[in-house]
Write an enzyme that holds these catalytic residues in place. Structure first.
Site, PDB file in Angstrom:
ATOM      1  N   ASP A 106     -26.540   0.034 -47.083  1.00 54.82           N
ATOM      2  CA  ASP A 106     -27.139   1.320 -46.715  1.00 54.82           C
ATOM      3  C   ASP A 106     -27.713   1.184 -45.306  1.00 54.82           C
ATOM      4  O   ASP A 106     -28.792   0.613 -45.129  1.00 54.82           O
ATOM      5  CB  ASP A 106     -28.276   1.683 -47.675  1.00 54.82           C
ATOM      6  CG  ASP A 106     -27.796   1.961 -49.092  1.00 54.82           C
ATOM      7  OD1 ASP A 106     -27.218   3.026 -49.299  1.00 54.82           O
ATOM      8  OD2 ASP A 106     -28.008   1.102 -49.970  1.00 54.82           O
ATOM      9  N   HIS A 128     -25.647  12.649 -51.692  1.00 57.68           N
ATOM     10  CA  HIS A 128     -25.565  12.242 -53.093  1.00 57.68           C
ATOM     11  C   HIS A 128     -25.030  13.444 -53.872  1.00 57.68           C
ATOM     12  O   HIS A 128     -25.758  14.421 -54.047  1.00 57.68           O
ATOM     13  CB  HIS A 128     -26.928  11.845 -53.644  1.00 57.68           C
ATOM     14  CG  HIS A 128     -27.641  10.795 -52.840  1.00 57.68           C
ATOM     15  ND1 HIS A 128     -28.349  11.090 -51.685  1.00 57.68           N
ATOM     16  CD2 HIS A 128     -27.744   9.455 -53.014  1.00 57.68           C
ATOM     17  CE1 HIS A 128     -28.881   9.968 -51.192  1.00 57.68           C
ATOM     18  NE2 HIS A 128     -28.531   8.965 -51.979  1.00 57.68           N
ATOM     19  N   HIS A 168     -35.153   6.853 -57.769  1.00 60.06           N
ATOM     20  CA  HIS A 168     -35.371   5.424 -57.958  1.00 60.06           C
ATOM     21  C   HIS A 168     -36.369   5.194 -59.107  1.00 60.06           C
ATOM     22  O   HIS A 168     -36.351   4.150 -59.745  1.00 60.06           O
ATOM     23  CB  HIS A 168     -35.913   4.770 -56.689  1.00 60.06           C
ATOM     24  CG  HIS A 168     -34.892   4.663 -55.599  1.00 60.06           C
ATOM     25  ND1 HIS A 168     -34.650   5.679 -54.716  1.00 60.06           N
ATOM     26  CD2 HIS A 168     -34.039   3.666 -55.270  1.00 60.06           C
ATOM     27  CE1 HIS A 168     -33.692   5.309 -53.879  1.00 60.06           C
ATOM     28  NE2 HIS A 168     -33.300   4.095 -54.195  1.00 60.06           N
ATOM     29  N   ASP A 190     -24.416   6.024 -57.709  1.00 56.28           N
ATOM     30  CA  ASP A 190     -25.619   5.420 -57.151  1.00 56.28           C
ATOM     31  C   ASP A 190     -26.001   4.264 -58.088  1.00 56.28           C
ATOM     32  O   ASP A 190     -25.397   4.077 -59.151  1.00 56.28           O
ATOM     33  CB  ASP A 190     -26.732   6.460 -57.033  1.00 56.28           C
ATOM     34  CG  ASP A 190     -27.727   6.147 -55.906  1.00 56.28           C
ATOM     35  OD1 ASP A 190     -27.763   4.984 -55.442  1.00 56.28           O
ATOM     36  OD2 ASP A 190     -28.468   7.055 -55.492  1.00 56.28           O
TER      37      ASP A 190
END
Length: 334
Positions: free
Chosen positions: A74, A176, A188, A260
């Site tokens: 990333d 996303h 997260h 993800d």
């Protein structure tokens, strides 16, 4: 072990614990055929060390009879950049670049610089750009990482970043899907809900992804977020309506779909990583991203292996491997 069992590891992208190729990662390569990796700050000390690590991964994959690895990171810039100065160029958040007077020029420079610096150390895929449409001043989670608050701007600048990065040899990944721009919570930690209407989703959130697909983006990353107007039960990563219905059928995307991280709270608070990996694959994902614990990777691999020939057809596995192989041949040299 069947022919497909030997290839099943190609559906996984995994993290490794440190700065050197360790025995556990070697085992994932040799025993499970895993040949896609993601690097974090914990894996990076300096360019020479990163280059040695990536070369070690490539050599180990080759010795195991596997294709050259896709090695990702990333490197969005700003708050999400795993590689920092002085060895790597540090950029502001995407929003700051996008909103400057020379926005297009600065973003093209960012894309070219990422390609040059990442490829030089053996990384061939950047999990960027963020294509979430996130209006300013509303306390939205993605605001600083977003390229803007309008679908037109995000679509135009996102396609510029993708095209420039990939023309310079680095795979891009649009994220996303179908859009995290309206989220106030961090996936997260917890499971966000984006309750935008179908009209808003189609006229706003999906627009940049359509542009990315037309630009030939190598991969699309899923969002661990519930969109009640599309699927009231499952987050996008686990939703056949969103991955199969919207992304594959409505937008016509037949490229690589990457989840993800399946260890994020939004997923793991609701069940096991292995179950999520199986559900996501059945829903339309190709590449299953598990960034930390190797025991969870093995559990997910074994669950998928047991499902092949039953819940999962061999043809479905082959199709995903072909999509991933297409990205590998374009960007990993094999």
């Amino acid at each position: 072990m069947s022919f497909l069992d030997k290839q099943l590891g190609g559906l996984f992208m995994v993290g490794l614990p440190g700065t050197e190729l360790d025995d556990s990662t070697r085992d994932l390569i040799n025993r499970y055929g895993i040949n896609n990796f993601i690097l974090f700050k914990r894996n990076a000390e300096n360019p020479e060390q990163i280059r040695t690590l990536c070369q070690g991964l490539a050599d180990a994959c080759r010795a195991a009879g596997l294709g050259a690895p896709l090695i990702s990171i990333d490197q969005e810039g700003g708050t999400v950049a795993r590689l920092k100065g002085p060895d790597f160029t540090e950029f502001p958040d995407a929003r700051a670049l996008a909103e400057s007077e020379q926005g297009e020029e600065l973003l093209a420079d960012y894309a070219r610089t990422c390609a040059r610096e990442l490829l030089a150390v053996g990384i061939n895929m950047n999990l960027a750009p963020v294509l979430d449409v996130s209006p300013a001043g509303l306390g939205l989670f993605m605001e600083r990482r977003s390229l803007g608050g309008t679908p037109e701007q995000v679509a135009r600048l996102g396609a510029l970043v993708i095209t420039t990065m990939q023309e310079n040899g680095l795979a891009a990944c649009a994220k996303h899907f179908p859009g995290l721009g309206g989220a106030t919570l961090d996936p997260h930690k917890v499971l966000p809900v984006v309750d935008r209407s179908l009209e808003e989703l189609r006229g706003c959130d999906l627009v940049p992804f359509g542009a990315a697909i037309r630009a030939g983006v190598a991969g699309v990353m899923t969002s661990h977020t519930v969109y009640p107007q599309l699927d009231s039960e499952f987050p996008a990563t686990l939703s056949p309506r969103i991955l199969g219905g919207v992304l594959r059928e409505e937008l016509g995307y037949d490229g690589m779909v990457v989840t993800d991280d399946l260890e994020m709270g939004a997923i793991e608070n609701e069940g096991t990583v292995a179950d999520a990996a199986l559900t996501s694959f059945l829903s339309g994902a190709d590449m299953l991203l598990i960034c930390q614990e190797h025991a969870k990777i093995i559990a997910a691999y074994e669950l998928l292996s047991r499902a092949v020939g039953g819940e999962i057809s061999e043809e479905r596995v082959r199709r995903s491997l072909e999509r991933i192989g297409g990205v590998r041949s374009r960007f990993a040299g094999e």
